[in-house]
Design a protein around this motif. Sequence first.
Motif, PDB file in Angstrom:
ATOM      1  N   LEU A  42      41.988  44.504  38.562  1.00 33.97           N
ATOM      2  CA  LEU A  42      41.599  43.539  39.341  1.00 33.97           C
ATOM      3  C   LEU A  42      43.041  42.228  38.865  1.00 33.97           C
ATOM      4  O   LEU A  42      43.667  41.273  39.131  1.00 33.97           O
ATOM      5  CB  LEU A  42      40.437  42.807  39.661  1.00 33.97           C
ATOM      6  N   VAL A  43      43.549  41.796  37.660  1.00 29.41           N
ATOM      7  CA  VAL A  43      43.688  41.399  36.381  1.00 29.41           C
ATOM      8  C   VAL A  43      45.226  41.480  37.452  1.00 29.41           C
ATOM      9  O   VAL A  43      46.105  40.622  37.074  1.00 29.41           O
ATOM     10  CB  VAL A  43      43.968  41.580  34.894  1.00 29.41           C
ATOM     11  N   ALA A  44      45.522  42.818  37.691  1.00 27.93           N
ATOM     12  CA  ALA A  44      46.926  43.492  38.318  1.00 27.93           C
ATOM     13  C   ALA A  44      47.253  42.548  38.998  1.00 27.93           C
ATOM     14  O   ALA A  44      48.510  42.555  39.667  1.00 27.93           O
ATOM     15  CB  ALA A  44      47.175  44.995  37.743  1.00 27.93           C
TER      16      ALA A  44
ATOM     17  N   PRO B 241      38.631  23.939  43.254  1.00 27.99           N
ATOM     18  CA  PRO B 241      39.792  23.553  43.207  1.00 27.99           C
ATOM     19  C   PRO B 241      40.324  24.322  41.814  1.00 27.99           C
ATOM     20  O   PRO B 241      39.582  24.800  40.969  1.00 27.99           O
ATOM     21  CB  PRO B 241      40.102  21.890  43.026  1.00 27.99           C
ATOM     22  N   GLU B 242      41.250  24.681  41.788  1.00 27.66           N
ATOM     23  CA  GLU B 242      41.735  25.005  40.525  1.00 27.66           C
ATOM     24  C   GLU B 242      42.219  24.305  39.315  1.00 27.66           C
ATOM     25  O   GLU B 242      41.866  25.370  38.022  1.00 27.66           O
ATOM     26  CB  GLU B 242      43.570  26.067  40.357  1.00 27.66           C
ATOM     27  N   SER B 243      42.046  23.378  38.779  1.00 27.06           N
ATOM     28  CA  SER B 243      41.327  22.582  38.076  1.00 27.06           C
ATOM     29  C   SER B 243      40.191  22.351  37.867  1.00 27.06           C
ATOM     30  O   SER B 243      39.342  21.967  36.340  1.00 27.06           O
ATOM     31  CB  SER B 243      42.136  20.737  38.155  1.00 27.06           C
ATOM     32  N   SER B 244      39.404  22.971  38.864  1.00 24.95           N
ATOM     33  CA  SER B 244      37.924  22.977  38.211  1.00 24.95           C
ATOM     34  C   SER B 244      37.773  23.740  37.251  1.00 24.95           C
ATOM     35  O   SER B 244      37.879  24.623  36.823  1.00 24.95           O
ATOM     36  CB  SER B 244      36.548  23.293  38.968  1.00 24.95           C
ATOM     37  N   PRO B 245      36.561  23.276  36.471  1.00 22.13           N
ATOM     38  CA  PRO B 245      36.130  24.783  34.860  1.00 22.13           C
ATOM     39  C   PRO B 245      36.074  25.695  35.587  1.00 22.13           C
ATOM     40  O   PRO B 245      37.066  27.077  34.856  1.00 22.13           O
ATOM     41  CB  PRO B 245      35.128  24.176  34.738  1.00 22.13           C
ATOM     42  N   LEU B 246      35.073  26.091  36.884  1.00 18.50           N
ATOM     43  CA  LEU B 246      35.416  27.582  37.670  1.00 18.50           C
ATOM     44  C   LEU B 246      36.612  27.914  37.831  1.00 18.50           C
ATOM     45  O   LEU B 246      36.861  29.356  37.601  1.00 18.50           O
ATOM     46  CB  LEU B 246      34.321  27.822  38.718  1.00 18.50           C
ATOM     47  N   GLY B 247      37.060  27.437  38.553  1.00 19.81           N
ATOM     48  CA  GLY B 247      38.569  27.749  38.732  1.00 19.81           C
ATOM     49  C   GLY B 247      39.832  28.039  37.832  1.00 19.81           C
ATOM     50  O   GLY B 247      40.240  28.636  37.666  1.00 19.81           O
ATOM     51  N   THR B 248      39.253  27.435  36.832  1.00 19.61           N
ATOM     52  CA  THR B 248      40.561  27.540  35.345  1.00 19.61           C
ATOM     53  C   THR B 248      40.460  28.330  35.285  1.00 19.61           C
ATOM     54  O   THR B 248      41.254  29.587  34.800  1.00 19.61           O
ATOM     55  CB  THR B 248      40.198  26.457  34.682  1.00 19.61           C
ATOM     56  N   VAL B 249      38.981  29.371  34.758  1.00 23.61           N
ATOM     57  CA  VAL B 249      38.330  30.583  34.519  1.00 23.61           C
ATOM     58  C   VAL B 249      38.996  31.872  35.120  1.00 23.61           C
ATOM     59  O   VAL B 249      39.353  32.380  34.704  1.00 23.61           O
ATOM     60  CB  VAL B 249      37.072  30.863  34.243  1.00 23.61           C
ATOM     61  N   LEU B 250      38.590  31.089  36.848  1.00 23.00           N
ATOM     62  CA  LEU B 250      39.049  32.440  37.314  1.00 23.00           C
ATOM     63  C   LEU B 250      40.390  32.377  37.548  1.00 23.00           C
ATOM     64  O   LEU B 250      41.202  33.745  37.979  1.00 23.00           O
ATOM     65  CB  LEU B 250      38.613  31.813  38.612  1.00 23.00           C
ATOM     66  N   SER B 251      41.786  31.476  37.692  1.00 25.37           N
ATOM     67  CA  SER B 251      42.284  31.950  37.333  1.00 25.37           C
ATOM     68  C   SER B 251      43.476  32.508  36.086  1.00 25.37           C
ATOM     69  O   SER B 251      44.099  33.229  36.446  1.00 25.37           O
ATOM     70  CB  SER B 251      43.567  30.388  37.551  1.00 25.37           C
ATOM     71  N   GLY B 252      42.465  31.503  35.699  1.00 22.21           N
ATOM     72  CA  GLY B 252      43.370  32.645  34.148  1.00 22.21           C
ATOM     73  C   GLY B 252      42.363  33.910  34.463  1.00 22.21           C
ATOM     74  O   GLY B 252      43.499  35.293  33.353  1.00 22.21           O
ATOM     75  N   LEU B 253      41.685  34.339  34.422  1.00 21.01           N
ATOM     76  CA  LEU B 253      41.031  36.075  34.245  1.00 21.01           C
ATOM     77  C   LEU B 253      41.340  36.194  34.756  1.00 21.01           C
ATOM     78  O   LEU B 253      42.239  37.740  35.299  1.00 21.01           O
ATOM     79  CB  LEU B 253      39.955  35.608  34.570  1.00 21.01           C
ATOM     80  N   LEU B 254      41.233  36.417  36.382  1.00 17.45           N
ATOM     81  CA  LEU B 254      42.150  36.933  37.440  1.00 17.45           C
ATOM     82  C   LEU B 254      43.067  36.501  38.210  1.00 17.45           C
ATOM     83  O   LEU B 254      43.163  37.106  39.677  1.00 17.45           O
ATOM     84  CB  LEU B 254      40.986  37.224  38.575  1.00 17.45           C
TER      85      LEU B 254
END
Length: 281
Positions: free
Chosen positions: A191-193, A225-238
Amino acid sequence: MLAPFLIMLREGLEAALIVGIIASYLRQTGRKEWLPAIWVGVLLAVAMSLFAGAALQLVAAGFPQKTQELFEAVIGLVAVVVLAGMVFWMRRAARSIKAELQGSVDQALAHPGGAGTWALIGMVFLAVAREGLESVFFLLAIFQQSRDAAAPIGAALGVITAIGAGWAIYAGALRLDLRRFFRWTGVFILLVAAGLLAGSLRALHEAGLWNGLQERVYDLSHVLPESSPLGTVLSGLLGYREAPTLGEALACGLFLAVTLVLFLRPQPGPLPAPAQIAGRK
């Protein structure tokens, strides 16, 4: 932070298992005097990996903007290949890795005189350097595509945890279900790849080399949005993007459709138990 932690935990544990198997075999066969050669090989591999990472960073820093985007895309694509290759290599090699390593140790120590020492050092160096270089390309790609300041901390914690777990397995204090561990971390890595693959296409577009399939598939900027806490986590994670292009979505979908089906298909016969893989004193 979680993605670098889990990837480095897996990479570090793979390297620790290889070193642990070799060290256990030397102890079991009464050849403890060869153990220092293992640590020489490990240190040389770590030093080479750190040097390679620093060199790539220094080279990239001198590039103009478009060339930096191209460099980011190339590193990301290499990381995708390396991560996928690592996942499938461990899936295939887990059954026979102990026997193969023990056979390689016997071959290395069969060399007369000091040649046996250098052969053992070279064997350990190549095994650990493989994991180290995989880690270098992954971390470069993750750091370039994610500006999460906690990512280096996560990577360091992953390595430290892997060293501790590897030592505990070697000492017989920890019994880890390696089959499940490598299976579920393998799914996560794929998933990360996929996220890195999408990021590489985006970098190719910014470098002016990929201009097709740029239509937006959807736009979740008002929902997640990517700037939200969850969006930031998902962006950095996956590698989550609030408004991916058609090319990015197709690349991720095709990559996951192929790799997950191949990775999750059943394998004949059971994998070795943790104690069989790691060995004991």
